[in-house]
Scaffold this active site. Structure first.
Site, PDB file in Angstrom:
ATOM      1  N   TYR A  91      -6.672   4.181   2.658  1.00 56.26           N
ATOM      2  CA  TYR A  91      -7.919   3.988   3.397  1.00 56.26           C
ATOM      3  C   TYR A  91      -9.158   4.421   2.615  1.00 56.26           C
ATOM      4  O   TYR A  91     -10.222   3.843   2.774  1.00 56.26           O
ATOM      5  CB  TYR A  91      -7.890   4.803   4.705  1.00 56.26           C
ATOM      6  CG  TYR A  91      -7.337   4.029   5.871  1.00 56.26           C
ATOM      7  CD1 TYR A  91      -5.966   3.816   5.991  1.00 56.26           C
ATOM      8  CD2 TYR A  91      -8.166   3.516   6.855  1.00 56.26           C
ATOM      9  CE1 TYR A  91      -5.450   3.113   7.069  1.00 56.26           C
ATOM     10  CE2 TYR A  91      -7.661   2.819   7.935  1.00 56.26           C
ATOM     11  CZ  TYR A  91      -6.307   2.618   8.038  1.00 56.26           C
ATOM     12  OH  TYR A  91      -5.805   1.917   9.099  1.00 56.26           O
ATOM     13  N   LYS A 114       7.441   7.943   4.137  1.00 54.37           N
ATOM     14  CA  LYS A 114       8.289   6.936   3.498  1.00 54.37           C
ATOM     15  C   LYS A 114       8.581   7.440   2.088  1.00 54.37           C
ATOM     16  O   LYS A 114       8.446   6.720   1.100  1.00 54.37           O
ATOM     17  CB  LYS A 114       7.566   5.575   3.493  1.00 54.37           C
ATOM     18  CG  LYS A 114       8.417   4.395   3.102  1.00 54.37           C
ATOM     19  CD  LYS A 114       9.527   4.053   4.080  1.00 54.37           C
ATOM     20  CE  LYS A 114      10.501   3.089   3.443  1.00 54.37           C
ATOM     21  NZ  LYS A 114      11.661   2.787   4.319  1.00 54.37           N
ATOM     22  N   ASP A 162       9.753   3.449   9.094  1.00 53.09           N
ATOM     23  CA  ASP A 162      10.425   2.282   9.690  1.00 53.09           C
ATOM     24  C   ASP A 162      11.350   2.727  10.821  1.00 53.09           C
ATOM     25  O   ASP A 162      11.340   2.175  11.929  1.00 53.09           O
ATOM     26  CB  ASP A 162      11.164   1.455   8.626  1.00 53.09           C
ATOM     27  CG  ASP A 162      12.034   2.282   7.694  1.00 53.09           C
ATOM     28  OD1 ASP A 162      11.938   3.524   7.712  1.00 53.09           O
ATOM     29  OD2 ASP A 162      12.836   1.679   6.948  1.00 53.09           O
ATOM     30  N   ASP A 167      -1.871   4.806  11.580  1.00 60.18           N
ATOM     31  CA  ASP A 167      -2.576   3.668  12.180  1.00 60.18           C
ATOM     32  C   ASP A 167      -1.570   2.736  12.827  1.00 60.18           C
ATOM     33  O   ASP A 167      -1.743   2.303  13.974  1.00 60.18           O
ATOM     34  CB  ASP A 167      -3.363   2.922  11.096  1.00 60.18           C
ATOM     35  CG  ASP A 167      -4.000   1.653  11.632  1.00 60.18           C
ATOM     36  OD1 ASP A 167      -4.667   1.740  12.681  1.00 60.18           O
ATOM     37  OD2 ASP A 167      -3.817   0.581  11.027  1.00 60.18           O
ATOM     38  N   ASP A 172      -0.286   2.164  17.283  1.00 60.74           N
ATOM     39  CA  ASP A 172      -0.367   0.934  18.079  1.00 60.74           C
ATOM     40  C   ASP A 172       0.948   0.721  18.833  1.00 60.74           C
ATOM     41  O   ASP A 172       0.950   0.247  19.980  1.00 60.74           O
ATOM     42  CB  ASP A 172      -0.687  -0.286  17.193  1.00 60.74           C
ATOM     43  CG  ASP A 172      -2.190  -0.551  17.080  1.00 60.74           C
ATOM     44  OD1 ASP A 172      -2.983   0.411  17.275  1.00 60.74           O
ATOM     45  OD2 ASP A 172      -2.580  -1.693  16.804  1.00 60.74           O
TER      46      ASP A 172
HETATM   47  C1  IPM Z   1      -7.941   2.455  14.263  1.00 63.99           C
HETATM   48  C2  IPM Z   1      -8.444   1.132  13.740  1.00 63.99           C
HETATM   49  C3  IPM Z   1      -9.185   1.373  12.454  1.00 63.99           C
HETATM   50  C4  IPM Z   1      -8.195   1.983  11.484  1.00 63.99           C
HETATM   51  C5  IPM Z   1      -9.862   0.118  11.847  1.00 63.99           C
HETATM   52  C6  IPM Z   1     -10.867  -0.495  12.802  1.00 63.99           C
HETATM   53  C7  IPM Z   1     -10.512   0.397  10.507  1.00 63.99           C
HETATM   54  O1  IPM Z   1      -7.380   0.247  13.600  1.00 63.99           O
HETATM   55  O2  IPM Z   1      -8.777   3.317  14.555  1.00 63.99           O
HETATM   56  O3  IPM Z   1      -6.736   2.627  14.379  1.00 63.99           O
HETATM   57  O4  IPM Z   1      -7.426   1.257  10.838  1.00 63.99           O
HETATM   58  O5  IPM Z   1      -8.163   3.207  11.378  1.00 63.99           O
HETATM   59 MG    MG Z   2      -5.515   1.002  14.308  1.00 67.83          MG
END
Ligand code: IPM
Ligand code: MG
Length: 357
Positions: A143, A195, A228, A252, A256
Protein backbone atom coordinates in the site's frame (compact mmCIF):
# COMPACT_ATOMS: atom_id res chain seq x y z
CA UNK A 1 -16.68 21.48 32.59
CA UNK A 2 -17.55 19.44 29.52
CA UNK A 3 -14.67 18.61 27.23
CA UNK A 4 -15.14 19.84 23.71
CA UNK A 5 -13.97 17.46 21.01
CA UNK A 6 -13.20 18.82 17.58
CA UNK A 7 -14.15 16.45 14.81
CA UNK A 8 -13.45 16.69 11.10
CA UNK A 9 -16.30 15.41 8.94
CA UNK A 10 -15.45 14.41 5.39
CA UNK A 11 -18.46 13.10 3.49
CA UNK A 12 -16.46 12.34 0.36
CA UNK A 13 -17.93 10.77 -2.75
CA UNK A 14 -21.13 9.03 -3.79
CA UNK A 15 -23.29 8.12 -0.82
CA UNK A 16 -20.63 9.35 1.63
CA UNK A 17 -22.17 12.75 2.43
CA UNK A 18 -25.64 11.22 2.98
CA UNK A 19 -24.49 8.53 5.39
CA UNK A 20 -22.34 11.08 7.21
CA UNK A 21 -25.37 13.31 7.78
CA UNK A 22 -27.04 10.43 9.62
CA UNK A 23 -23.89 9.56 11.56
CA UNK A 24 -23.63 13.17 12.74
CA UNK A 25 -27.34 13.20 13.60
CA UNK A 26 -26.78 10.22 15.89
CA UNK A 27 -23.59 11.71 17.34
CA UNK A 28 -25.50 14.88 18.26
CA UNK A 29 -28.20 12.92 20.09
CA UNK A 30 -25.66 10.86 22.02
CA UNK A 31 -23.64 13.97 22.88
CA UNK A 32 -26.75 15.61 24.31
CA UNK A 33 -27.58 12.54 26.44
CA UNK A 34 -24.07 12.03 27.75
CA UNK A 35 -23.23 15.68 28.21
CA UNK A 36 -20.48 15.69 25.59
CA UNK A 37 -19.66 18.48 23.19
CA UNK A 38 -18.48 18.11 19.62
CA UNK A 39 -17.40 20.89 17.36
CA UNK A 40 -17.67 19.68 13.80
CA UNK A 41 -15.65 21.00 10.90
CA UNK A 42 -17.10 19.81 7.61
CA UNK A 43 -14.67 19.46 4.70
CA UNK A 44 -15.69 19.14 1.05
CA UNK A 45 -12.87 16.81 -0.04
CA UNK A 46 -13.61 14.13 -2.58
CA UNK A 47 -13.97 13.89 -6.32
CA UNK A 48 -16.38 16.83 -6.74
CA UNK A 49 -13.88 19.06 -4.97
CA UNK A 50 -11.00 17.67 -7.01
CA UNK A 51 -12.90 18.39 -10.24
CA UNK A 52 -14.02 21.84 -9.09
CA UNK A 53 -10.44 22.82 -8.27
CA UNK A 54 -9.03 21.77 -11.63
CA UNK A 55 -9.22 17.96 -11.87
CA UNK A 56 -6.40 16.65 -14.05
CA UNK A 57 -4.98 20.20 -14.11
CA UNK A 58 -3.80 20.17 -10.52
CA UNK A 59 -7.06 19.56 -8.69
CA UNK A 60 -6.94 19.48 -4.90
CA UNK A 61 -7.44 16.26 -2.91
CA UNK A 62 -6.51 17.27 0.64
CA UNK A 63 -4.57 20.52 0.89
CA UNK A 64 -1.77 20.94 3.44
CA UNK A 65 -3.68 23.65 5.28
CA UNK A 66 -6.60 21.27 5.98
CA UNK A 67 -4.23 18.45 6.85
CA UNK A 68 -2.58 20.67 9.47
CA UNK A 69 -5.97 21.63 10.91
CA UNK A 70 -7.06 17.99 11.09
CA UNK A 71 -3.81 16.97 12.75
CA UNK A 72 -4.73 19.23 15.66
CA UNK A 73 -8.25 17.80 16.05
CA UNK A 74 -9.50 14.84 18.08
CA UNK A 75 -10.96 12.62 15.39
CA UNK A 76 -12.14 12.36 11.81
CA UNK A 77 -15.39 10.87 10.48
CA UNK A 78 -15.10 9.86 6.84
CA UNK A 79 -17.90 8.74 4.52
CA UNK A 80 -16.41 7.14 1.43
CA UNK A 81 -14.05 8.00 -1.41
CA UNK A 82 -14.15 6.70 -4.96
CA UNK A 83 -15.72 8.02 -8.14
CA UNK A 84 -15.29 6.88 -11.74
CA UNK A 85 -14.80 10.49 -12.92
CA UNK A 86 -11.28 10.50 -11.44
CA UNK A 87 -8.38 8.17 -12.35
CA UNK A 88 -8.40 4.92 -10.34
CA UNK A 89 -7.01 5.44 -6.86
CA UNK A 90 -6.11 9.11 -7.23
CA UNK A 91 -8.58 10.66 -4.79
CA UNK A 92 -8.41 7.57 -2.53
CA UNK A 93 -4.67 8.11 -2.22
CA UNK A 94 -4.98 11.85 -1.84
CA UNK A 95 -7.50 11.68 0.97
CA UNK A 96 -7.65 8.26 2.70
CA UNK A 97 -4.05 7.17 2.30
CA UNK A 98 -2.78 10.68 3.03
CA UNK A 99 -4.64 10.67 6.34
CA UNK A 100 -3.77 7.07 7.24
CA UNK A 101 -0.08 7.54 6.55
CA UNK A 102 0.26 11.24 7.33
CA UNK A 103 -1.40 10.88 10.73
CA UNK A 104 0.47 7.59 11.29
CA UNK A 105 -2.77 5.69 11.95
CA UNK A 106 -1.03 2.35 12.19
CA UNK A 107 -3.97 0.26 13.39
CA UNK A 108 -6.94 -0.45 11.19
CA UNK A 109 -9.39 -1.91 13.66
CA UNK A 110 -12.22 -3.91 12.14
CA UNK A 111 -14.72 -5.55 14.46
CA UNK A 112 -16.78 -8.36 12.94
CA UNK A 113 -19.85 -8.89 15.07
CA UNK A 114 -23.14 -10.46 14.11
CA UNK A 115 -26.12 -8.75 15.75
CA UNK A 116 -28.87 -11.02 14.51
CA UNK A 117 -28.92 -14.50 13.03
CA UNK A 118 -31.06 -13.49 10.05
CA UNK A 119 -28.26 -11.20 8.80
CA UNK A 120 -25.70 -13.99 8.50
CA UNK A 121 -25.32 -15.79 5.16
CA UNK A 122 -23.72 -18.79 6.88
CA UNK A 123 -26.08 -21.64 7.64
CA UNK A 124 -26.62 -22.25 11.35
CA UNK A 125 -24.33 -19.47 12.63
CA UNK A 126 -25.64 -17.22 15.38
CA UNK A 127 -24.35 -14.09 17.13
CA UNK A 128 -22.53 -16.39 19.57
CA UNK A 129 -20.42 -17.64 16.65
CA UNK A 130 -19.45 -14.33 15.05
CA UNK A 131 -17.67 -11.92 17.39
CA UNK A 132 -14.12 -11.11 16.43
CA UNK A 133 -11.80 -8.18 15.77
CA UNK A 134 -9.34 -8.03 12.91
CA UNK A 135 -6.35 -5.78 13.57
CA UNK A 136 -5.02 -4.73 10.19
CA UNK A 137 -1.64 -2.99 9.91
CA UNK A 138 -2.36 0.31 8.19
CA UNK A 139 0.78 2.17 7.19
CA UNK A 140 3.08 -0.30 5.41
CA UNK A 141 3.03 -3.15 2.89
CA UNK A 142 2.50 -2.75 -0.86
CA UNK A 143 0.00 0.00 0.00
CA UNK A 144 2.73 2.51 0.79
CA UNK A 145 5.44 1.37 -1.61
CA UNK A 146 5.74 3.16 -4.95
CA UNK A 147 4.77 1.27 -8.07
CA UNK A 148 7.59 0.77 -10.54
CA UNK A 149 7.19 0.01 -14.21
CA UNK A 150 9.97 -0.69 -16.65
CA UNK A 151 9.67 -1.11 -20.40
CA UNK A 152 6.09 0.08 -20.00
CA UNK A 153 3.76 -0.92 -22.81
CA UNK A 154 6.24 -3.38 -24.36
CA UNK A 155 6.15 -7.20 -24.23
CA UNK A 156 9.05 -6.99 -21.77
CA UNK A 157 7.21 -4.82 -19.28
CA UNK A 158 7.88 -5.47 -15.61
CA UNK A 159 5.73 -3.94 -12.87
CA UNK A 160 6.30 -4.13 -9.14
CA UNK A 161 5.21 -2.68 -5.82
CA UNK A 162 6.99 -4.39 -2.96
CA UNK A 163 5.43 -5.66 0.25
CA UNK A 164 7.64 -3.67 2.57
CA UNK A 165 7.60 -4.23 6.35
CA UNK A 166 9.66 -2.61 9.09
CA UNK A 167 10.39 -4.11 12.49
CA UNK A 168 8.94 -1.05 14.23
CA UNK A 169 5.81 -1.02 12.09
CA UNK A 170 5.26 -4.73 12.57
CA UNK A 171 5.96 -4.72 16.28
CA UNK A 172 3.68 -1.86 17.23
CA UNK A 173 0.62 -3.36 15.55
CA UNK A 174 1.33 -6.80 16.99
CA UNK A 175 1.61 -5.27 20.46
CA UNK A 176 -1.69 -3.44 19.93
CA UNK A 177 -3.33 -6.75 19.00
CA UNK A 178 -1.90 -8.59 22.03
CA UNK A 179 -3.16 -5.80 24.28
CA UNK A 180 -6.59 -6.03 22.67
CA UNK A 181 -6.76 -9.82 23.13
CA UNK A 182 -5.94 -9.27 26.79
CA UNK A 183 -8.50 -6.49 27.17
CA UNK A 184 -11.28 -8.50 25.52
CA UNK A 185 -10.45 -11.40 27.82
CA UNK A 186 -12.45 -13.86 25.73
CA UNK A 187 -10.27 -16.66 24.37
CA UNK A 188 -7.05 -14.95 25.49
CA UNK A 189 -5.63 -15.99 22.17
CA UNK A 190 -4.13 -13.96 19.33
CA UNK A 191 -4.18 -15.30 15.79
CA UNK A 192 -1.53 -14.07 13.39
CA UNK A 193 -2.49 -14.26 9.73
CA UNK A 194 0.28 -14.09 7.12
CA UNK A 195 1.63 -15.87 4.09
CA UNK A 196 5.15 -16.46 5.36
CA UNK A 197 5.37 -19.80 3.56
CA UNK A 198 5.32 -18.02 0.19
CA UNK A 199 6.30 -14.43 1.02
CA UNK A 200 9.46 -15.06 3.00
CA UNK A 201 9.81 -11.36 3.85
CA UNK A 202 6.99 -12.01 6.30
CA UNK A 203 9.44 -13.99 8.38
CA UNK A 204 9.78 -10.62 10.11
CA UNK A 205 6.17 -11.00 11.25
CA UNK A 206 6.77 -14.57 12.40
CA UNK A 207 9.80 -13.60 14.50
CA UNK A 208 8.29 -10.44 15.93
CA UNK A 209 5.09 -12.23 16.93
CA UNK A 210 7.11 -14.94 18.65
CA UNK A 211 9.51 -12.59 20.43
CA UNK A 212 6.95 -10.07 21.62
CA UNK A 213 4.52 -12.81 22.66
CA UNK A 214 7.11 -14.73 24.64
CA UNK A 215 8.57 -11.67 26.32
CA UNK A 216 5.48 -9.70 27.25
CA UNK A 217 2.30 -11.67 26.67
CA UNK A 218 2.86 -15.09 28.18
CA UNK A 219 -0.81 -15.06 29.28
CA UNK A 220 -2.01 -14.82 25.66
CA UNK A 221 -1.90 -17.95 23.56
CA UNK A 222 -0.39 -17.58 20.10
CA UNK A 223 -2.07 -19.08 17.08
CA UNK A 224 -1.21 -18.86 13.39
CA UNK A 225 -2.93 -19.24 10.02
CA UNK A 226 -1.97 -18.51 6.44
CA UNK A 227 -4.23 -15.97 4.77
CA UNK A 228 -5.77 -18.45 2.32
CA UNK A 229 -6.67 -20.86 5.10
CA UNK A 230 -7.85 -18.01 7.33
CA UNK A 231 -10.38 -16.93 4.67
CA UNK A 232 -11.62 -20.50 4.54
CA UNK A 233 -11.90 -20.92 8.31
CA UNK A 234 -13.60 -17.58 8.71
CA UNK A 235 -16.44 -18.82 6.54
CA UNK A 236 -16.49 -22.36 7.88
CA UNK A 237 -15.82 -21.81 11.57
CA UNK A 238 -16.08 -18.12 12.50
CA UNK A 239 -16.47 -19.15 16.14
CA UNK A 240 -12.76 -20.01 16.16
CA UNK A 241 -11.85 -16.32 15.74
CA UNK A 242 -11.39 -13.79 18.53
CA UNK A 243 -8.58 -11.31 17.80
CA UNK A 244 -6.44 -11.63 14.68
CA UNK A 245 -3.57 -9.46 13.48
CA UNK A 246 -2.43 -9.23 9.89
CA UNK A 247 -0.70 -7.19 7.22
CA UNK A 248 -2.28 -4.25 5.42
CA UNK A 249 -3.12 -6.00 2.15
CA UNK A 250 -4.32 -9.27 3.67
CA UNK A 251 -6.29 -7.30 6.24
CA UNK A 252 -8.04 -5.38 3.48
CA UNK A 253 -9.13 -8.62 1.85
CA UNK A 254 -10.13 -10.68 4.85
CA UNK A 255 -12.16 -7.88 6.42
CA UNK A 256 -14.45 -7.86 3.38
CA UNK A 257 -15.06 -11.55 4.09
CA UNK A 258 -15.66 -10.55 7.71
CA UNK A 259 -18.11 -7.84 6.69
CA UNK A 260 -20.15 -10.39 4.76
CA UNK A 261 -20.50 -12.82 7.64
CA UNK A 262 -21.70 -10.04 9.96
CA UNK A 263 -24.43 -9.03 7.53
CA UNK A 264 -22.64 -7.17 4.77
CA UNK A 265 -21.00 -3.83 4.12
CA UNK A 266 -24.14 -2.12 5.40
CA UNK A 267 -23.04 -2.70 8.98
CA UNK A 268 -19.22 -3.00 8.96
CA UNK A 269 -17.26 -0.09 10.43
CA UNK A 270 -13.60 0.55 11.07
CA UNK A 271 -11.21 2.72 13.00
CA UNK A 272 -7.90 3.97 11.65
CA UNK A 273 -6.17 4.48 14.92
CA UNK A 274 -3.06 5.85 16.53
CA UNK A 275 -3.66 5.30 20.23
CA UNK A 276 -3.87 8.60 22.08
CA UNK A 277 -3.85 10.70 18.91
CA UNK A 278 -6.27 11.99 16.30
CA UNK A 279 -7.80 8.94 14.60
CA UNK A 280 -10.18 8.35 11.73
CA UNK A 281 -13.42 6.36 11.69
CA UNK A 282 -15.25 5.19 8.59
CA UNK A 283 -17.63 2.59 7.24
CA UNK A 284 -15.83 -0.19 5.34
CA UNK A 285 -18.14 0.17 2.35
CA UNK A 286 -17.32 2.22 -0.72
CA UNK A 287 -19.02 5.24 -2.24
CA UNK A 288 -21.64 3.34 -4.31
CA UNK A 289 -21.95 6.17 -6.89
CA UNK A 290 -25.10 4.66 -8.40
CA UNK A 291 -27.04 5.36 -5.19
CA UNK A 292 -25.72 8.88 -4.77
CA UNK A 293 -28.29 11.43 -3.69
CA UNK A 294 -31.15 8.94 -3.72
CA UNK A 295 -31.65 8.46 0.00
CA UNK A 296 -31.17 4.70 -0.50
CA UNK A 297 -27.84 3.99 1.18
CA UNK A 298 -27.91 2.34 4.58
CA UNK A 299 -26.19 4.55 7.18
CA UNK A 300 -25.80 1.83 9.85
CA UNK A 301 -22.09 1.25 9.13
CA UNK A 302 -21.38 4.98 9.49
CA UNK A 303 -23.39 5.08 12.69
CA UNK A 304 -21.28 2.18 13.97
CA UNK A 305 -18.16 4.14 12.99
CA UNK A 306 -19.44 6.91 15.25
CA UNK A 307 -19.71 4.40 18.07
CA UNK A 308 -16.06 3.45 17.51
CA UNK A 309 -15.08 7.13 17.49
CA UNK A 310 -16.72 7.67 20.87
CA UNK A 311 -14.93 4.66 22.31
CA UNK A 312 -11.61 5.98 21.03
CA UNK A 313 -12.25 9.31 22.73
CA UNK A 314 -12.84 7.55 26.03
CA UNK A 315 -16.63 7.64 26.06
CA UNK A 316 -17.20 3.92 26.43
CA UNK A 317 -20.75 4.25 27.72
CA UNK A 318 -21.89 6.56 24.94
CA UNK A 319 -20.22 4.26 22.43
CA UNK A 320 -21.88 1.15 23.84
CA UNK A 321 -25.28 2.86 23.84
CA UNK A 322 -25.15 3.23 20.04
CA UNK A 323 -24.11 -0.37 19.54
CA UNK A 324 -26.82 -1.64 21.86
CA UNK A 325 -29.54 0.38 20.16
CA UNK A 326 -28.46 -0.67 16.65
CA UNK A 327 -28.34 -4.30 17.78
CA UNK A 328 -31.85 -4.08 19.24
CA UNK A 329 -33.29 -2.35 16.17
CA UNK A 330 -31.83 -5.08 13.98
CA UNK A 331 -33.07 -7.83 16.29
CA UNK A 332 -36.63 -6.55 16.45
CA UNK A 333 -36.65 -5.86 12.72
CA UNK A 334 -37.24 -2.11 13.05
CA UNK A 335 -34.23 -1.80 10.76
CA UNK A 336 -35.50 -4.36 8.30
CA UNK A 337 -32.42 -4.76 6.15
CA UNK A 338 -28.82 -3.70 5.82
CA UNK A 339 -29.15 -3.48 2.05
CA UNK A 340 -29.62 -0.24 0.16
CA UNK A 341 -33.09 0.90 -0.79
CA UNK A 342 -35.21 -1.02 1.69
CA UNK A 343 -35.59 1.94 4.05
CA UNK A 344 -34.40 5.47 3.35
CA UNK A 345 -31.04 6.74 4.56
CA UNK A 346 -32.63 9.51 6.61
CA UNK A 347 -35.38 7.19 7.86
CA UNK A 348 -32.84 4.81 9.39
CA UNK A 349 -30.89 7.71 10.84
CA UNK A 350 -34.09 9.03 12.46
CA UNK A 351 -34.99 5.58 13.82
CA UNK A 352 -31.60 5.23 15.52
CA UNK A 353 -31.58 8.82 16.75
CA UNK A 354 -35.08 8.51 18.24
CA UNK A 355 -34.30 5.18 19.89
CA UNK A 356 -31.24 6.76 21.50
CA UNK A 357 -33.05 9.86 22.65
C1 IPM B 1 -10.63 -0.16 2.71
C2 IPM B 1 -10.67 0.22 1.25
C3 IPM B 1 -9.42 0.99 0.92
C4 IPM B 1 -8.25 0.06 1.20
C5 IPM B 1 -9.35 1.55 -0.52
C6 IPM B 1 -10.51 2.49 -0.81
C7 IPM B 1 -8.03 2.23 -0.83
O1 IPM B 1 -10.83 -0.92 0.47
O2 IPM B 1 -10.61 0.75 3.54
O3 IPM B 1 -10.63 -1.34 3.01
O4 IPM B 1 -7.90 -0.77 0.35
O5 IPM B 1 -7.69 0.14 2.29
MG1 MG C 1 -11.13 -2.71 1.58
Amino acid sequence: MTTVHTIAVIGGDGIGPEVMTEAVKVLDVVAEKHDLRFEKVVYPFGTDHWLATGGEQGGETLPDSAFDEIRAMDAVLLGAIGDPRAPVGLVEHGVIMRLRVGLDLFVNLRPVKLYDERLCPLKGKTPADVDMVIVRENTEDAYTASPEFSAKGTPDEVAMQPMRYTRKGTERVIRYAFDLARKRNRSNKLLMIDKANAVRAQDLWTRTFEEVGTADYADIERDHAYIDAACMWMVKNPEWFDVAVTTNLFGDIITDVGAMIQGGLGVAASGNIHPGQVSLFEPIHGSAPKYRGQNKANPVASIMATSMLLDHLGHAEASASIEAVVARLLQDNTIRSLSAGVQGTAEIGDIVAEALA
